[in-house]
Design a protein around this motif. Sequence first.
Motif, mmCIF file in Angstrom:
data_model
loop_
_atom_site.group_PDB
_atom_site.id
_atom_site.type_symbol
_atom_site.label_atom_id
_atom_site.label_comp_id
_atom_site.label_asym_id
_atom_site.label_seq_id
_atom_site.Cartn_x
_atom_site.Cartn_y
_atom_site.Cartn_z
ATOM 1 N N GLN A 81 -20.889 -12.332 -23.383
ATOM 2 C CA GLN A 81 -20.964 -13.501 -24.254
ATOM 3 C C GLN A 81 -19.564 -13.836 -24.737
ATOM 4 N N ARG A 82 -19.169 -15.086 -24.531
ATOM 5 C CA ARG A 82 -17.855 -15.530 -24.988
ATOM 6 C C ARG A 82 -17.906 -15.900 -26.464
ATOM 7 N N PRO A 83 -16.869 -15.594 -27.238
ATOM 8 C CA PRO A 83 -15.679 -14.850 -26.834
ATOM 9 C C PRO A 83 -15.745 -13.393 -27.244
ATOM 10 N N GLY A 84 -15.289 -12.528 -26.386
ATOM 11 C CA GLY A 84 -15.004 -11.154 -26.779
ATOM 12 C C GLY A 84 -16.155 -10.190 -26.906
ATOM 13 N N ARG A 85 -17.311 -10.507 -26.301
ATOM 14 C CA ARG A 85 -18.434 -9.574 -26.380
ATOM 15 C C ARG A 85 -18.968 -9.291 -24.987
ATOM 16 N N ALA A 100 -17.853 -4.143 -25.997
ATOM 17 C CA ALA A 100 -16.978 -4.885 -26.898
ATOM 18 C C ALA A 100 -17.856 -5.764 -27.771
ATOM 19 N N ASN A 101 -17.735 -5.619 -29.085
ATOM 20 C CA ASN A 101 -18.586 -6.371 -30.007
ATOM 21 C C ASN A 101 -17.825 -7.443 -30.780
ATOM 22 N N GLY A 102 -16.595 -7.715 -30.351
ATOM 23 C CA GLY A 102 -15.776 -8.703 -31.040
ATOM 24 C C GLY A 102 -14.762 -8.083 -31.977
ATOM 25 N N ASN A 103 -15.063 -6.900 -32.489
ATOM 26 C CA ASN A 103 -14.158 -6.185 -33.390
ATOM 27 C C ASN A 103 -13.692 -4.855 -32.816
ATOM 28 N N ILE A 131 -6.737 -13.076 -22.194
ATOM 29 C CA ILE A 131 -6.710 -14.497 -21.898
ATOM 30 C C ILE A 131 -8.111 -15.010 -21.601
ATOM 31 N N LEU A 132 -8.847 -14.290 -20.757
ATOM 32 C CA LEU A 132 -10.110 -14.806 -20.237
ATOM 33 C C LEU A 132 -11.239 -14.773 -21.251
ATOM 34 N N PHE A 133 -11.150 -13.909 -22.264
ATOM 35 C CA PHE A 133 -12.152 -13.909 -23.326
ATOM 36 C C PHE A 133 -11.909 -15.013 -24.339
ATOM 37 N N GLY A 134 -10.675 -15.486 -24.406
ATOM 38 C CA GLY A 134 -10.302 -16.383 -25.486
ATOM 39 C C GLY A 134 -10.726 -17.815 -25.241
ATOM 40 N N GLU A 135 -10.260 -18.681 -26.135
ATOM 41 C CA GLU A 135 -10.630 -20.081 -26.067
ATOM 42 C C GLU A 135 -9.643 -20.911 -25.258
ATOM 43 N N SER A 136 -8.467 -20.368 -24.983
ATOM 44 C CA SER A 136 -7.417 -21.150 -24.333
ATOM 45 C C SER A 136 -7.611 -21.203 -22.826
ATOM 46 N N SER A 137 -6.890 -22.123 -22.191
ATOM 47 C CA SER A 137 -6.964 -22.304 -20.755
ATOM 48 C C SER A 137 -6.205 -21.206 -20.032
ATOM 49 N N LEU A 138 -6.711 -20.836 -18.847
ATOM 50 C CA LEU A 138 -5.985 -19.886 -18.018
ATOM 51 C C LEU A 138 -4.571 -20.373 -17.718
ATOM 52 N N ASP A 139 -4.414 -21.687 -17.573
ATOM 53 C CA ASP A 139 -3.130 -22.246 -17.174
ATOM 54 C C ASP A 139 -2.050 -22.051 -18.228
ATOM 55 N N GLN A 140 -2.428 -21.711 -19.462
ATOM 56 C CA GLN A 140 -1.427 -21.449 -20.487
ATOM 57 C C GLN A 140 -0.721 -20.119 -20.257
ATOM 58 N N HIS A 141 -1.348 -19.216 -19.531
ATOM 59 C CA HIS A 141 -0.806 -17.874 -19.371
ATOM 60 C C HIS A 141 -0.619 -17.460 -17.912
ATOM 61 N N PHE A 142 -1.296 -18.152 -16.988
ATOM 62 C CA PHE A 142 -1.203 -17.797 -15.582
ATOM 63 C C PHE A 142 -0.916 -19.025 -14.734
ATOM 64 N N ASP A 143 -0.213 -18.794 -13.628
ATOM 65 C CA ASP A 143 -0.181 -19.760 -12.543
ATOM 66 C C ASP A 143 -1.308 -19.393 -11.590
ATOM 67 N N PHE A 217 -24.874 -6.415 -28.632
ATOM 68 C CA PHE A 217 -23.583 -5.762 -28.468
ATOM 69 C C PHE A 217 -23.312 -4.728 -29.551
ATOM 70 N N ASN A 218 -24.349 -4.381 -30.303
ATOM 71 C CA ASN A 218 -24.228 -3.300 -31.280
ATOM 72 C C ASN A 218 -24.426 -1.957 -30.590
ATOM 73 N N PHE A 219 -23.792 -0.921 -31.125
ATOM 74 C CA PHE A 219 -23.984 0.421 -30.584
ATOM 75 C C PHE A 219 -23.869 1.438 -31.702
ATOM 76 N N THR A 220 -24.861 2.296 -31.820
ATOM 77 C CA THR A 220 -24.869 3.396 -32.781
ATOM 78 C C THR A 220 -24.979 4.701 -32.011
ATOM 79 N N PRO A 221 -23.998 5.591 -32.109
ATOM 80 C CA PRO A 221 -24.082 6.864 -31.384
ATOM 81 C C PRO A 221 -25.318 7.650 -31.809
ATOM 82 N N PRO A 222 -25.967 8.328 -30.881
ATOM 83 C CA PRO A 222 -27.130 9.144 -31.251
ATOM 84 C C PRO A 222 -26.726 10.311 -32.137
#
Length: 231
Positions: A81-85, A100-103, A131-143, A217-222
Amino acid sequence: MQKLLSVVAVQFAISIAAILFSGTAFSQAESGSEQLRQFVRNSKTAEGDFVQQQLRTPKANEPQDKGLKVVRQTQGHFVFQRPGRFVWDTQKPYEQKLIANGNQLILWDKDLNQATFRPAGQALASTPAAILFGESSLDQHFDLIEGEERLGMKWVALVPKSDPSAKKKNGLPYTKISIGMVNGLPKALELMDGLGSVVLVTLDKIQLNVNLPANRFNFTPPAGAEVLRLN
């Protein structure tokens, strides 16, 4: 032998999970780079299956005519799930989850009964996922460089921008990042590091724009699990 993912292996998993969803129909007549741009721009959620192979060139005493050799293979299921999860759930030959739960970024190893927590921002900073999880375009960071067509896919190379500040921000450990696109979806990912190690990931059964519960995306260790918290 402990099966904790190495730093590079974690980076590979993050990188792969970060590009696995889209919500738009595409024609395969479109270039691979345009398919990838629209894929990232319009992606929301997805889930599917993966097979991840670590490859190496044959040693001197091994047959040289068979190309790269598979030295390790894992397979499992991902949810995104975008972004970051995301959940990158390795099921065979052993059970591990990268969440990854965003934090936080959490690595759970069932056999070791061990959970490792680290800040997501720090863990993602040196990977394409930043880059790919974020809101910005790939073209800002990659050719995005159009590659060859092979294995029924249109391949796109992601080359970090030459700007020094962009390089510092990306901090990518890979010398080559290539994505194989088919009908607007990533079907394969190749990652190569400076030592010539190659990871090939193939993707299957991708379901787009799935409804995900808030706690997916929550996780609690047993109870009784060893918990490591890294700053």
